[in-house]
Design a protein around this motif. Structure first.
Motif, PDB file in Angstrom:
ATOM      1  N   VAL A 121      32.017  40.700 103.903  1.00  0.00           N
ATOM      2  CA  VAL A 121      32.389  39.451 103.250  1.00  0.00           C
ATOM      3  C   VAL A 121      33.696  39.016 103.915  1.00  0.00           C
ATOM      4  O   VAL A 121      34.646  39.806 103.977  1.00  0.00           O
ATOM      5  CB  VAL A 121      32.617  39.646 101.736  1.00  0.00           C
ATOM      6  CG1 VAL A 121      33.104  38.349 101.099  1.00  0.00           C
ATOM      7  CG2 VAL A 121      31.352  40.151 101.061  1.00  0.00           C
ATOM      8  N   ALA A 122      33.744  37.792 104.419  1.00  0.00           N
ATOM      9  CA  ALA A 122      34.951  37.270 105.048  1.00  0.00           C
ATOM     10  C   ALA A 122      35.572  36.224 104.124  1.00  0.00           C
ATOM     11  O   ALA A 122      34.979  35.163 103.901  1.00  0.00           O
ATOM     12  CB  ALA A 122      34.627  36.657 106.401  1.00  0.00           C
ATOM     13  N   VAL A 123      36.736  36.532 103.572  1.00  0.00           N
ATOM     14  CA  VAL A 123      37.452  35.575 102.735  1.00  0.00           C
ATOM     15  C   VAL A 123      38.386  34.805 103.662  1.00  0.00           C
ATOM     16  O   VAL A 123      39.324  35.378 104.228  1.00  0.00           O
ATOM     17  CB  VAL A 123      38.223  36.273 101.602  1.00  0.00           C
ATOM     18  CG1 VAL A 123      39.009  35.253 100.783  1.00  0.00           C
ATOM     19  CG2 VAL A 123      37.256  37.042 100.707  1.00  0.00           C
ATOM     20  N   VAL A 124      38.076  33.516 103.831  1.00  0.00           N
ATOM     21  CA  VAL A 124      38.797  32.691 104.802  1.00  0.00           C
ATOM     22  C   VAL A 124      39.240  31.381 104.162  1.00  0.00           C
ATOM     23  O   VAL A 124      38.648  30.909 103.190  1.00  0.00           O
ATOM     24  CB  VAL A 124      37.931  32.409 106.056  1.00  0.00           C
ATOM     25  CG1 VAL A 124      37.608  33.708 106.795  1.00  0.00           C
ATOM     26  CG2 VAL A 124      36.656  31.689 105.688  1.00  0.00           C
ATOM     27  N   TYR A 125      40.274  30.795 104.749  1.00  0.00           N
ATOM     28  CA  TYR A 125      40.807  29.526 104.264  1.00  0.00           C
ATOM     29  C   TYR A 125      40.332  28.413 105.181  1.00  0.00           C
ATOM     30  O   TYR A 125      40.324  28.547 106.401  1.00  0.00           O
ATOM     31  CB  TYR A 125      42.332  29.568 104.254  1.00  0.00           C
ATOM     32  CG  TYR A 125      42.957  28.377 103.576  1.00  0.00           C
ATOM     33  CD1 TYR A 125      43.000  28.289 102.193  1.00  0.00           C
ATOM     34  CD2 TYR A 125      43.478  27.325 104.316  1.00  0.00           C
ATOM     35  CE1 TYR A 125      43.565  27.197 101.556  1.00  0.00           C
ATOM     36  CE2 TYR A 125      44.047  26.227 103.692  1.00  0.00           C
ATOM     37  CZ  TYR A 125      44.087  26.168 102.320  1.00  0.00           C
ATOM     38  OH  TYR A 125      44.640  25.085 101.684  1.00  0.00           O
ATOM     39  N   GLY A 126      39.947  27.291 104.580  1.00  0.00           N
ATOM     40  CA  GLY A 126      39.520  26.142 105.365  1.00  0.00           C
ATOM     41  C   GLY A 126      38.910  25.088 104.465  1.00  0.00           C
ATOM     42  O   GLY A 126      39.016  25.147 103.239  1.00  0.00           O
ATOM     43  N   ALA A 141      34.528  32.946 100.159  1.00  0.00           N
ATOM     44  CA  ALA A 141      34.098  34.311 100.473  1.00  0.00           C
ATOM     45  C   ALA A 141      32.744  34.221 101.182  1.00  0.00           C
ATOM     46  O   ALA A 141      31.693  34.291 100.543  1.00  0.00           O
ATOM     47  CB  ALA A 141      34.015  35.156  99.214  1.00  0.00           C
ATOM     48  N   ALA A 142      32.795  34.044 102.494  1.00  0.00           N
ATOM     49  CA  ALA A 142      31.575  33.881 103.287  1.00  0.00           C
ATOM     50  C   ALA A 142      30.778  35.185 103.323  1.00  0.00           C
ATOM     51  O   ALA A 142      31.328  36.261 103.519  1.00  0.00           O
ATOM     52  CB  ALA A 142      31.932  33.450 104.710  1.00  0.00           C
ATOM     53  N   GLU A 143      29.492  35.052 103.108  1.00  0.00           N
ATOM     54  CA  GLU A 143      28.534  36.165 103.105  1.00  0.00           C
ATOM     55  C   GLU A 143      28.708  37.104 101.911  1.00  0.00           C
ATOM     56  O   GLU A 143      28.222  38.224 101.919  1.00  0.00           O
ATOM     57  CB  GLU A 143      28.565  36.943 104.417  1.00  0.00           C
ATOM     58  CG  GLU A 143      28.033  36.146 105.601  1.00  0.00           C
ATOM     59  CD  GLU A 143      26.580  35.709 105.452  1.00  0.00           C
ATOM     60  OE1 GLU A 143      25.753  36.467 104.910  1.00  0.00           O
ATOM     61  OE2 GLU A 143      26.264  34.597 105.894  1.00  0.00           O
ATOM     62  N   SER A 144      29.386  36.633 100.878  1.00  0.00           N
ATOM     63  CA  SER A 144      29.487  37.391  99.634  1.00  0.00           C
ATOM     64  C   SER A 144      28.142  37.343  98.919  1.00  0.00           C
ATOM     65  O   SER A 144      27.365  36.406  99.115  1.00  0.00           O
ATOM     66  CB  SER A 144      30.551  36.754  98.738  1.00  0.00           C
ATOM     67  OG  SER A 144      30.516  37.295  97.437  1.00  0.00           O
ATOM     68  N   TYR A 152      28.699  31.123  96.983  1.00  0.00           N
ATOM     69  CA  TYR A 152      29.752  32.059  97.364  1.00  0.00           C
ATOM     70  C   TYR A 152      30.970  31.747  96.513  1.00  0.00           C
ATOM     71  O   TYR A 152      31.205  30.593  96.159  1.00  0.00           O
ATOM     72  CB  TYR A 152      30.159  31.876  98.832  1.00  0.00           C
ATOM     73  CG  TYR A 152      29.114  32.186  99.866  1.00  0.00           C
ATOM     74  CD1 TYR A 152      28.282  33.292  99.756  1.00  0.00           C
ATOM     75  CD2 TYR A 152      28.989  31.390 100.992  1.00  0.00           C
ATOM     76  CE1 TYR A 152      27.345  33.579 100.729  1.00  0.00           C
ATOM     77  CE2 TYR A 152      28.057  31.673 101.977  1.00  0.00           C
ATOM     78  CZ  TYR A 152      27.239  32.779 101.837  1.00  0.00           C
ATOM     79  OH  TYR A 152      26.315  33.066 102.802  1.00  0.00           O
ATOM     80  N   PRO A 153      31.804  32.734  96.212  1.00  0.00           N
ATOM     81  CA  PRO A 153      33.055  32.435  95.514  1.00  0.00           C
ATOM     82  C   PRO A 153      33.931  31.494  96.355  1.00  0.00           C
ATOM     83  O   PRO A 153      34.086  31.697  97.564  1.00  0.00           O
ATOM     84  CB  PRO A 153      33.717  33.807  95.373  1.00  0.00           C
ATOM     85  CG  PRO A 153      32.587  34.791  95.450  1.00  0.00           C
ATOM     86  CD  PRO A 153      31.615  34.171  96.405  1.00  0.00           C
ATOM     87  N   ILE A 154      34.477  30.463  95.713  1.00  0.00           N
ATOM     88  CA  ILE A 154      35.403  29.533  96.357  1.00  0.00           C
ATOM     89  C   ILE A 154      36.505  29.189  95.363  1.00  0.00           C
ATOM     90  O   ILE A 154      36.309  29.315  94.150  1.00  0.00           O
ATOM     91  CB  ILE A 154      34.715  28.232  96.844  1.00  0.00           C
ATOM     92  CG1 ILE A 154      34.024  27.499  95.686  1.00  0.00           C
ATOM     93  CG2 ILE A 154      33.745  28.517  97.974  1.00  0.00           C
ATOM     94  CD1 ILE A 154      33.450  26.138  96.055  1.00  0.00           C
ATOM     95  N   GLY A 155      37.655  28.766  95.881  1.00  0.00           N
ATOM     96  CA  GLY A 155      38.723  28.340  94.987  1.00  0.00           C
ATOM     97  C   GLY A 155      40.060  28.230  95.685  1.00  0.00           C
ATOM     98  O   GLY A 155      40.196  28.575  96.862  1.00  0.00           O
ATOM     99  N   ASP A 156      41.039  27.767  94.929  1.00  0.00           N
ATOM    100  CA  ASP A 156      42.379  27.551  95.474  1.00  0.00           C
ATOM    101  C   ASP A 156      43.207  28.832  95.539  1.00  0.00           C
ATOM    102  O   ASP A 156      44.149  28.909  96.315  1.00  0.00           O
ATOM    103  CB  ASP A 156      43.120  26.514  94.618  1.00  0.00           C
ATOM    104  CG  ASP A 156      42.443  25.152  94.694  1.00  0.00           C
ATOM    105  OD1 ASP A 156      42.049  24.750  95.799  1.00  0.00           O
ATOM    106  OD2 ASP A 156      42.308  24.508  93.634  1.00  0.00           O
TER     107      ASP A 156
END
Length: 185
Positions: A121-126, A141-144, A152-156
């Motif tokens: 899982v890659a947690v990345v900003y963009g 959280a890409a590929e979560s 996928y989980p997303i948020g600030d």
């Protein structure tokens, strides 16, 4: 008529492809995560993916064993985190920028999964597209594993996205197969 050089004596011994006594055969079941191995053995492990073992090449050219159900060795984790840190951060608000940003995270997760034999899982900003149809910079959280909404989980908040990804991974049938790599900000 030309004769072979051995025509008047014994033919040369055929070259054997069998391992000789001085070639050490390594039993993969004896390898531990983090063991340093040579390039030949790494290539052999990477060809035979049935056991899940990988020979991961580090930036200094050494190879390290990764086991699918064990944590990444510290040197491999450090290299994966360096790859995450090197990702370009795309923070615009267009659909094209959202697509590029999503591709960065997905490509990182996919590449690291291939190289390590683990589910990454890659947690990345963009740039992220939200369900309210807004597009803005945030964490993903890409590929979560997917949440209840099928996303996928997303948020600030990076820590909240990591925590949600960790909770989703913990619910999987084999959470030890998973690793979460977080891009620094």
């Amino acid at each position: 008529m030309e004769l072979e050089p051995w025509a008047f004596g014994e033919p040369p011994a055929a070259e054997s492809t069998e391992p000789t006594a001085d070639q050490d055969a390594v039993d993969p079941t004896t390898l531990e995560a983090g063991d340093t191995i040579d390039e030949e053995l790494a290539r052999e492990l990477n060809r035979d993916i049935t056991d899940g073992l990988r020979g991961y090449e580090l930036p200094d050219g050494t190879f390290m064993v990764v086991r699918p159900n064990e944590p990444l060795p510290p040197a491999v984790r450090a290299d994966a985190e360096a790859k995450a840190a090197a990702l370009p951060v795309v923070t615009g608000t267009s659909v094209e920028e959202q697509t590029a940003s999503a591709s960065n995270g997905l490509n990182l997760a996919s590449t690291l999964s291939f190289l390590t034999g683990k589910r990454i899982v890659a947690v990345v900003y963009g740039t992220v597209a939200f369900t309210d149809f807004t597009i803005r910079p945030a964490w993903r959280a890409a590929e979560s594993p997917l949440n209840e909404q099928g996303l996928y989980p997303i948020g600030d908040d990076r820590d909240a996205v990591v925590a949600e990804a960790q909770a989703l991974v913990a619910q999987q049938s084999n959470p030890a197969e998973w690793e979460i790599i977080v891009q620094p900000r």
